[in-house]
Write a protein that holds these residues in place. Structure first.
Motif, short mmCIF file in Angstrom:
data_model
loop_
_atom_site.label_atom_id
_atom_site.label_comp_id
_atom_site.label_asym_id
_atom_site.label_seq_id
_atom_site.Cartn_x
_atom_site.Cartn_y
_atom_site.Cartn_z
N ASP A 5 1.00 -1.20 0.00
CA ASP A 5 -0.17 -0.05 0.04
C ASP A 5 1.02 1.39 0.00
OD1 ASP A 5 0.80 -0.50 2.57
OD2 ASP A 5 -1.19 -0.02 3.48
N LYS A 6 2.07 1.18 0.75
CA LYS A 6 2.77 2.55 0.80
C LYS A 6 3.27 2.80 -0.62
CE LYS A 6 3.65 2.69 5.89
NZ LYS A 6 3.81 1.48 6.39
N VAL A 7 3.85 1.75 -1.14
CA VAL A 7 4.47 1.69 -2.63
C VAL A 7 3.69 2.49 -3.50
CG1 VAL A 7 5.81 0.24 -4.34
CG2 VAL A 7 6.06 -0.12 -1.77
N GLY B 199 1.67 -3.67 3.79
CA GLY B 199 2.96 -4.17 4.18
C GLY B 199 2.91 -4.80 5.61
N ASP B 200 4.08 -4.65 6.39
CA ASP B 200 4.17 -4.94 7.84
C ASP B 200 3.85 -6.40 8.05
OD1 ASP B 200 5.17 -2.33 8.05
OD2 ASP B 200 3.43 -1.50 8.26
N GLU B 201 4.50 -6.87 9.12
CA GLU B 201 4.40 -8.16 9.40
C GLU B 201 2.71 -8.72 9.92
OE1 GLU B 201 7.51 -9.49 9.03
OE2 GLU B 201 6.56 -11.26 9.30
N VAL C 95 17.87 -7.61 -0.95
CA VAL C 95 19.08 -8.30 -0.81
C VAL C 95 18.84 -9.88 -0.23
CG1 VAL C 95 20.51 -6.61 -0.28
CG2 VAL C 95 19.53 -7.66 1.64
N ASP C 96 17.65 -9.85 0.10
CA ASP C 96 17.31 -11.07 0.86
C ASP C 96 15.90 -11.80 0.13
OD1 ASP C 96 16.90 -13.37 2.42
OD2 ASP C 96 17.45 -12.43 4.17
N ALA C 97 14.91 -11.12 0.76
CA ALA C 97 13.43 -11.69 0.54
C ALA C 97 13.22 -11.87 -1.07
CB ALA C 97 12.57 -10.96 1.38
N HIS D 5 4.00 -18.36 14.85
CA HIS D 5 5.24 -18.75 14.02
C HIS D 5 5.47 -18.07 12.95
CE1 HIS D 5 5.59 -22.13 16.83
NE2 HIS D 5 4.09 -22.42 16.80
N LYS D 6 6.71 -17.76 12.44
CA LYS D 6 7.06 -17.01 11.26
C LYS D 6 7.14 -18.02 10.22
CE LYS D 6 9.37 -13.81 10.50
NZ LYS D 6 9.05 -12.93 9.53
N ASN D 7 6.63 -17.62 9.18
CA ASN D 7 6.55 -18.35 7.83
C ASN D 7 6.17 -19.73 7.93
OD1 ASN D 7 7.48 -15.93 6.47
ND2 ASN D 7 9.66 -16.43 6.99
N ARG E 197 14.56 3.35 9.62
CA ARG E 197 14.41 2.12 10.59
C ARG E 197 14.71 0.75 9.69
NH1 ARG E 197 10.08 -0.14 14.81
NH2 ARG E 197 11.14 -1.85 15.46
N HIS E 198 13.81 1.01 8.37
CA HIS E 198 13.76 -0.20 7.75
C HIS E 198 15.04 -0.37 6.79
CE1 HIS E 198 9.82 -1.75 8.59
NE2 HIS E 198 9.16 -0.64 8.49
N ILE E 199 15.85 0.77 6.64
CA ILE E 199 17.05 0.68 6.00
C ILE E 199 18.03 -0.10 6.89
CG2 ILE E 199 19.10 1.78 5.13
CD1 ILE E 199 16.72 1.99 3.05
N1 NAD Z 1 11.31 -15.18 1.33
C1 NAD Z 1 12.75 -15.03 1.78
O1 NAD Z 1 13.49 -15.80 1.59
C2 NAD Z 1 12.69 -14.00 2.96
C3 NAD Z 1 13.90 -13.54 3.22
C4 NAD Z 1 14.12 -12.74 4.33
C5 NAD Z 1 13.09 -12.23 4.73
N2 NAD Z 1 11.69 -12.32 4.31
C6 NAD Z 1 10.49 -11.86 5.04
O2 NAD Z 1 10.63 -10.53 4.67
C7 NAD Z 1 9.64 -10.05 5.53
C8 NAD Z 1 10.14 -8.29 6.01
O3 NAD Z 1 10.32 -7.81 4.77
P1 NAD Z 1 10.57 -6.04 4.78
O4 NAD Z 1 11.55 -5.75 5.81
O5 NAD Z 1 10.89 -5.69 3.40
O6 NAD Z 1 9.22 -5.50 5.57
P2 NAD Z 1 8.13 -4.98 4.70
O7 NAD Z 1 7.53 -5.71 3.80
O8 NAD Z 1 6.91 -4.97 5.82
O9 NAD Z 1 8.14 -3.57 4.49
C9 NAD Z 1 8.49 -2.66 5.49
C10 NAD Z 1 7.81 -1.06 5.64
O10 NAD Z 1 8.31 -0.46 4.36
C11 NAD Z 1 7.16 -0.16 3.51
N3 NAD Z 1 7.58 -0.16 2.34
C12 NAD Z 1 8.09 -1.13 1.14
N4 NAD Z 1 8.76 -0.47 0.36
C13 NAD Z 1 8.73 0.92 0.44
C14 NAD Z 1 9.20 2.00 -0.20
N5 NAD Z 1 9.91 1.98 -1.40
N6 NAD Z 1 9.19 3.25 0.09
C15 NAD Z 1 8.63 3.51 1.44
N7 NAD Z 1 8.09 2.43 2.20
C16 NAD Z 1 7.96 1.21 1.69
C17 NAD Z 1 6.16 -1.05 3.78
O11 NAD Z 1 4.71 -0.80 3.59
C18 NAD Z 1 6.22 -1.57 5.18
O12 NAD Z 1 5.63 -0.73 6.06
C19 NAD Z 1 9.40 -10.77 6.84
O13 NAD Z 1 8.15 -11.13 6.88
C20 NAD Z 1 10.53 -11.91 6.43
O14 NAD Z 1 10.14 -12.98 6.70
C21 NAD Z 1 11.48 -13.33 3.26
#
Ligand code: NAD
Length: 427
Positions: A82-84, A110-112, A175-177, A190-192, A216-218
């Motif tokens: 939604d934020k994107v 977004g968000d957990e 870099v990951d998900a 439980h996560k995932n 904080r998300h960076i």
């Molecule tokens: N599948 C995999 O291999 C894998 C690996 C690592 C983590 N994960 C999962 O990833 C999740 C965490 O991902 P995350 O840290 O990206 O969290 P997230 O998806 O919740 O995003 C974080 C916040 O940033 C916002 N956002 C997203 N893109 C934005 C942008 N460009 N500008 C402004 N705001 C933006 C979202 O709305 C949210 O509020 C966890 O659930 C974790 O389990 C999965």
């Protein structure tokens, strides 16, 4: 020409059943057998590319990924955070229109807390509502790890699998998900817990999205980069030491060489580890570093911790465990904890007690099929797996981290304490 129905042969008179024990006639065809074994392999191949200016209408990369050429109309389902959507939705819609892609949008928070089965089911309903063709029309998932995991999970379930594209928009996503093959949603505490291995067709990484990500998300994403440095890439670790404290959303989004190198080294290291073991047949995975205790912590912390923050608290314990086992020298131990601290990551959390650590380890043992298989740094940039951690070690590691974290938070207090010690010794 006329076609007449074939005349049915007259039914044979029913034969009288053979008495029990009569031997079978020798000319009966051989029975096909009672046990069958089926073996099949499916090759997996997908591209991960860093592409700047993904939403620039003259850039064909995203359109091609969606199967569009700009001449023939195409369709797709966009599953977007939604934020994107609020920040980039207009540009994305303009881009898709330019390339004659008729897109339906499914906007998800977004968000957990939104990472639940119901969200994935909603995505499958959006597929039904638009009448998604099973092979040629794709799901375009745009967002952080949460939306990518939900969209990928839904794509893997719908008609047992429809193609999807990942466009990660957070640092952790990039870099990951966004680069592996795992999908999933949380369930219970439980996560995932519910998830699949389901590769995207392609993952397109545009660091420009990072400009709007909250600091904080960076920092959260930096945790996974530090992980890769600790387990695999000492050069990346040194690069982070000189840049991490100044990494901001804008500096990472800009096309500077240091930021590009940090992101590309982290992705390269991650893919290098994932590729030979995509389905996790081997459960000794160095990328599980920082993921032994953190899954139990992440959903219990109140207020909640972000994924990377929980990983950092776990990594700090593992750094201490390695140090106390003589695997990581005092200087490298200090560098590792200091890097996490200066990046802005937590090293401790009140929920992390010896009891929770023990419980988390028990859960990890189940996840890792009966053995601890805990990766610990064997010097910076290498790991070794251990299966014999004890409660006593966990307690000592926790105490060590608390002590070091306090010193990093307040170096002056640490110096005063050291001076007091000296005075006490001298007098
Ligand atoms: N599948 C995999 O291999 C894998 C690996 C690592 C983590 N994960 C999962 O990833 C999740 C965490 O991902 P995350 O840290 O990206 O969290 P997230 O998806 O919740 O995003 C974080 C916040 O940033 C916002 N956002 C997203 N893109 C934005 C942008 N460009 N500008 C402004 N705001 C933006 C979202 O709305 C949210 O509020 C966890 O659930 C974790 O389990 C999965």
């Amino acid at each position: 020409m006329s076609v007449s129905a074939p005349t049915a042969p007259a039914p044979a008179p029913a034969a009288a059943p053979a008495p029990v024990g009569t031997p079978l006639p020798a000319d009966l065809p051989k029975p096909p057998g009672l046990t069958w074994r089926v073996e099949s392999r499916e090759p997996v191949g997908y591209d991960v590319s860093i592409v700047r200016g993904l939403l620039n209408p003259v850039n064909p990369v995203l359109a091609r990924a969606c199967g569009a050429d700009g001449r023939t109309p195409a369709r797709c389902l966009v599953v977007i955070d939604d934020k994107v959507d609020a920040l980039y939705g207009e540009r994305l819609r303009g881009y898709l229109e330019t390339w004659r892609i008729d897109a339906s949008f499914k906007v998800l928070p977004g968000d957990e807390s939104a990472k639940e089965l119901a969200s994935a089911v909603e995505v499958t309903e959006a597929m039904t509502a638009m009448g998604l063709l099973r092979r040629t029309e794709k799901i375009l998932a745009v967002g952080g790890g949460v939306v990518l995991d939900i969209a990928g999970f839904a794509a893997s379930l719908y008609r047992r699998g429809v193609p999807y594209i990942r466009v990660p928009t957070t640092l952790l996503g990039q870099v990951d998900a966004g680069v592996g093959v795992k999908t999933g949603v949380n369930h219970g505490h439980h996560k995932n817990r519910l998830g699949t291995y389901y590769a995207p067709e392609t993952a397109l990484i545009d660091p420009e999205f990072l400009a709007t990500v909250e600091p904080r998300h960076i920092t959260n994403g930096m945790a996974e980069i530090i992980k890769m440095a600790l387990v695999k890439d000492a050069a990346l670790f040194r690069l982070l030491e000189s840049t991490a404290a100044h990494s901001t959303p804008r500096s990472l989004a800009a096309s500077g060489p240091a930021a590009t190198e940090v992101i590309s080294r982290a992705i390269a290291g991650m893919l290098d580890e994932l590729e030979p073991n995509l389905w996790e047949r081997v459960l000794e995975r160095s990328v599980d570093y920082g993921h032994t205790f953190s899954p139990s912590l992440e959903l219990r912390a109140d207020p909640p911790l972000l994924h990377g923050e929980a990983v950092a608290v776990d990594m700090a314990i593992c750094v201490a465990l390695a140090h106390l086992r003589g695997l990581l020298g005092a200087e490298d131990t200090d560098r590792a904890l200091r890097l996490m601290h200066t990046t802005g990551l937590p090293l401790t959390h009140p929920v992390f007690t010896p009891d929770l650590l023990e419980e988390a380890l028990r859960d990890a043992v189940k996840h890792r099929d009966g053995l601890q298989r805990v990766p610990l740094t064997d010097g910076i940039g290498r790991v070794r797996f251990v299966n014999d951690l004890t409660r006593g070690e966990l307690e000592r590691a926790l105490e060590f981290v608390h002590h070091r974290a306090a010193a990093l938070r307040d170096p002056a207090a640490e110096e005063r304490a050291a001076e007091d010690d000296l005075v006490a010794v001298a007098s």
